[in-house]
Design a protein around this motif. Structure first.
Motif, short mmCIF file in Angstrom:
data_model
loop_
_atom_site.label_atom_id
_atom_site.label_comp_id
_atom_site.label_asym_id
_atom_site.label_seq_id
_atom_site.Cartn_x
_atom_site.Cartn_y
_atom_site.Cartn_z
N PHE A 150 0.92 -1.05 0.00
CA PHE A 150 0.04 -0.04 0.10
C PHE A 150 0.85 1.24 -0.11
CE2 PHE A 150 -2.25 3.13 2.67
CZ PHE A 150 -3.28 3.68 1.65
N GLU A 151 0.65 2.07 -1.00
CA GLU A 151 1.59 3.11 -1.16
C GLU A 151 0.73 4.65 -0.73
OE1 GLU A 151 4.53 3.52 -1.82
OE2 GLU A 151 5.02 1.46 -1.77
N GLY A 152 -0.30 4.60 -0.30
CA GLY A 152 -1.11 5.80 -0.07
C GLY A 152 -1.27 6.82 -1.12
N PHE A 153 -1.30 7.87 -1.08
CA PHE A 153 -1.69 8.85 -1.97
C PHE A 153 -0.13 9.26 -2.78
CE2 PHE A 153 -5.27 9.72 0.72
CZ PHE A 153 -6.18 9.99 -0.32
N LEU A 154 -0.34 9.17 -4.06
CA LEU A 154 0.78 9.69 -4.93
C LEU A 154 1.19 10.92 -4.55
CD1 LEU A 154 0.12 8.23 -8.38
CD2 LEU A 154 1.86 7.47 -6.80
N PRO A 155 2.70 11.40 -4.21
CA PRO A 155 3.01 13.17 -4.12
C PRO A 155 2.35 13.71 -5.13
CG PRO A 155 4.73 11.29 -4.38
CD PRO A 155 3.88 10.61 -4.68
N ARG A 156 2.08 14.91 -4.71
CA ARG A 156 1.36 16.00 -5.58
C ARG A 156 2.39 16.63 -6.58
NH1 ARG A 156 -3.46 17.93 -4.12
NH2 ARG A 156 -4.56 17.28 -2.65
N ARG A 163 9.79 10.20 -9.19
CA ARG A 163 10.81 9.43 -8.69
C ARG A 163 10.33 8.15 -7.90
NH1 ARG A 163 13.16 14.50 -7.63
NH2 ARG A 163 11.81 14.75 -5.57
N LEU A 164 9.25 8.47 -7.29
CA LEU A 164 8.58 7.32 -6.67
C LEU A 164 7.97 6.07 -7.62
CD1 LEU A 164 7.42 5.77 -4.30
CD2 LEU A 164 5.24 7.03 -4.76
N LEU A 165 7.27 6.61 -8.76
CA LEU A 165 6.89 5.42 -9.73
C LEU A 165 7.99 4.89 -10.35
CD1 LEU A 165 3.83 7.60 -11.02
CD2 LEU A 165 3.98 5.54 -9.31
N ALA A 189 -2.13 8.21 -15.84
CA ALA A 189 -1.30 8.62 -17.08
C ALA A 189 0.02 8.38 -16.46
CB ALA A 189 -1.83 9.97 -17.55
N ALA A 190 0.20 8.93 -15.26
CA ALA A 190 1.70 8.85 -14.76
C ALA A 190 2.14 7.34 -14.36
CB ALA A 190 1.58 9.99 -13.43
N GLY A 192 0.88 4.91 -15.86
CA GLY A 192 0.91 4.40 -17.41
C GLY A 192 2.35 4.60 -17.93
N GLU A 193 2.72 5.93 -17.77
CA GLU A 193 4.07 6.38 -18.26
C GLU A 193 5.36 5.72 -17.57
OE1 GLU A 193 6.73 10.38 -18.60
OE2 GLU A 193 4.45 10.63 -18.25
N ALA A 194 5.07 5.40 -16.24
CA ALA A 194 6.28 4.76 -15.41
C ALA A 194 6.16 3.11 -15.64
CB ALA A 194 6.05 5.26 -14.15
N PHE A 195 5.00 2.56 -15.43
CA PHE A 195 4.64 1.07 -15.45
C PHE A 195 4.58 0.37 -16.90
CE2 PHE A 195 2.83 1.22 -10.97
CZ PHE A 195 3.91 1.68 -10.56
#
Length: 295
Positions: A150-156, A163-165, A189-190, A192-195
């Protein structure tokens, strides 16, 4: 001891005798998910430490129970100040029920400072378990549940999020995120770009509520879905982990086995070791070794 006696004994322990902190899960939508222990705690606890005191009173009223203890605020902005007071009360014999707006305390909600300090200082802490959006969405996602994070909310901030993704992109576990409606499309979208846009994923919305919705697709498909309608409510994103590429280097696998055998390892043990390291079936590797030796 009968099951009913066990329940009665535990209920008595957490609602009136020795002082302790009780983490109480609240419904994430459907009030029928409220446990009897939650009802008992709200009506008998000496102190109800609530993320939002108005919501705590509203919840108690909706459940048909009356809070008889003191209701105090315990949220992310005052947790440092309220923690010592709650610990002192528990040491003095009070039962302190900790509730958040929905779900399990500490899971993207206040409570960690209180529990960690209580554990360090020897103050009793227990839990009245119940609903959690994390495990509910995970169970409904159709994605692997044997290993997840569980990663909580993604950074704003975009840089922190990227960096996290980037770090998580190589994680083989199923990943669970919370998200707000207005950021959902951008976050998908973010991801998808990372994964990779073909990564399987799920969006679970308004869990256990009247308009519950669970959408399963690739990240690309979910981005299109998120742009096609107005999204509202509480949202959980679940993504599949990276899938390891199959190891097709049979010659290399056989060579690794022979190296181990040459160093004194028995053939069966060598095959088992290499098969586990390479992620290939033991029987197939064993047959490949025999075939190579028979040439």
């Amino acid at each position: 001891m009968a099951a009913s006696e066990i329940v009665d004994d535990r209920s008595h322990e957490t609602t009136g005798m020795a002082g302790q902190i009780v983490l109480a899960a609240t419904p994430i939508g459907n009030l029928a998910d409220a446990s009897q222990r939650l009802r008992d705690l709200l009506s008998t606890a000496d102190i109800v430490a609530a993320e939002d005191t108005r919501r705590a009173h509203h919840l108690a009223h909706a459940l048909g129970v009356k809070i008889t203890g003191k209701v105090v605020s315990h949220h992310e902005h005052n947790e440092r100040e309220s923690t010592p007071e709650l610990l002192t009360a528990a040491r003095d014999g009070a039962v302190v029920a900790v509730v958040t707006d929905a779900g399990m305390p500490l899971v993207s909600d206040p409570g960690y400072r209180l529990v960690s300090t209580a554990a360090a200082e020897g103050v009793a802490v227990t839990c009245a378990p119940g609903p959690s959006a994390v495990t509910t969405a995970l169970a409904l996602s159709g994605l692997p549940t044997d290993r997840f994070a569980f990663e909580g909310f993604l950074p704003r901030k975009e840089g922190e999020r990227q960096r996290l993704l980037t770090e998580l992109a190589r994680d083989s576990r199923t990943l669970v995120f919370f998200e707000s409606p207005h950021r959902l499309a951008a976050s998908l979208a973010a991801l998808g770009e990372a994964f990779g846009t073909d990564r399987p994923a799920c969006v679970a919305r308004e869990l256990s509520k009247l308009h519950e919705e669970v959408v399963r697709d690739t990240l690309a498909g979910l981005v299109d879905w998120a742009h096609s309608k107005e999204i509202r409510g509480e949202i959980v994103i679940v993504t599949g982990g990276i899938q390891a590429e199959p190891d097709t280097d049979t010659a290399g696998q056989v060579a690794d086995v022979e190296v181990l055998v040459g160093s004194g390892t028995r053939l069966k043990e060598a095959v088992n070791t290499v098969a586990a390291a390479r992620g290939v079936p033991k029987r197939e590797l064993y047959e490949a070794v025999l075939a190579q030796r028979g040439r």
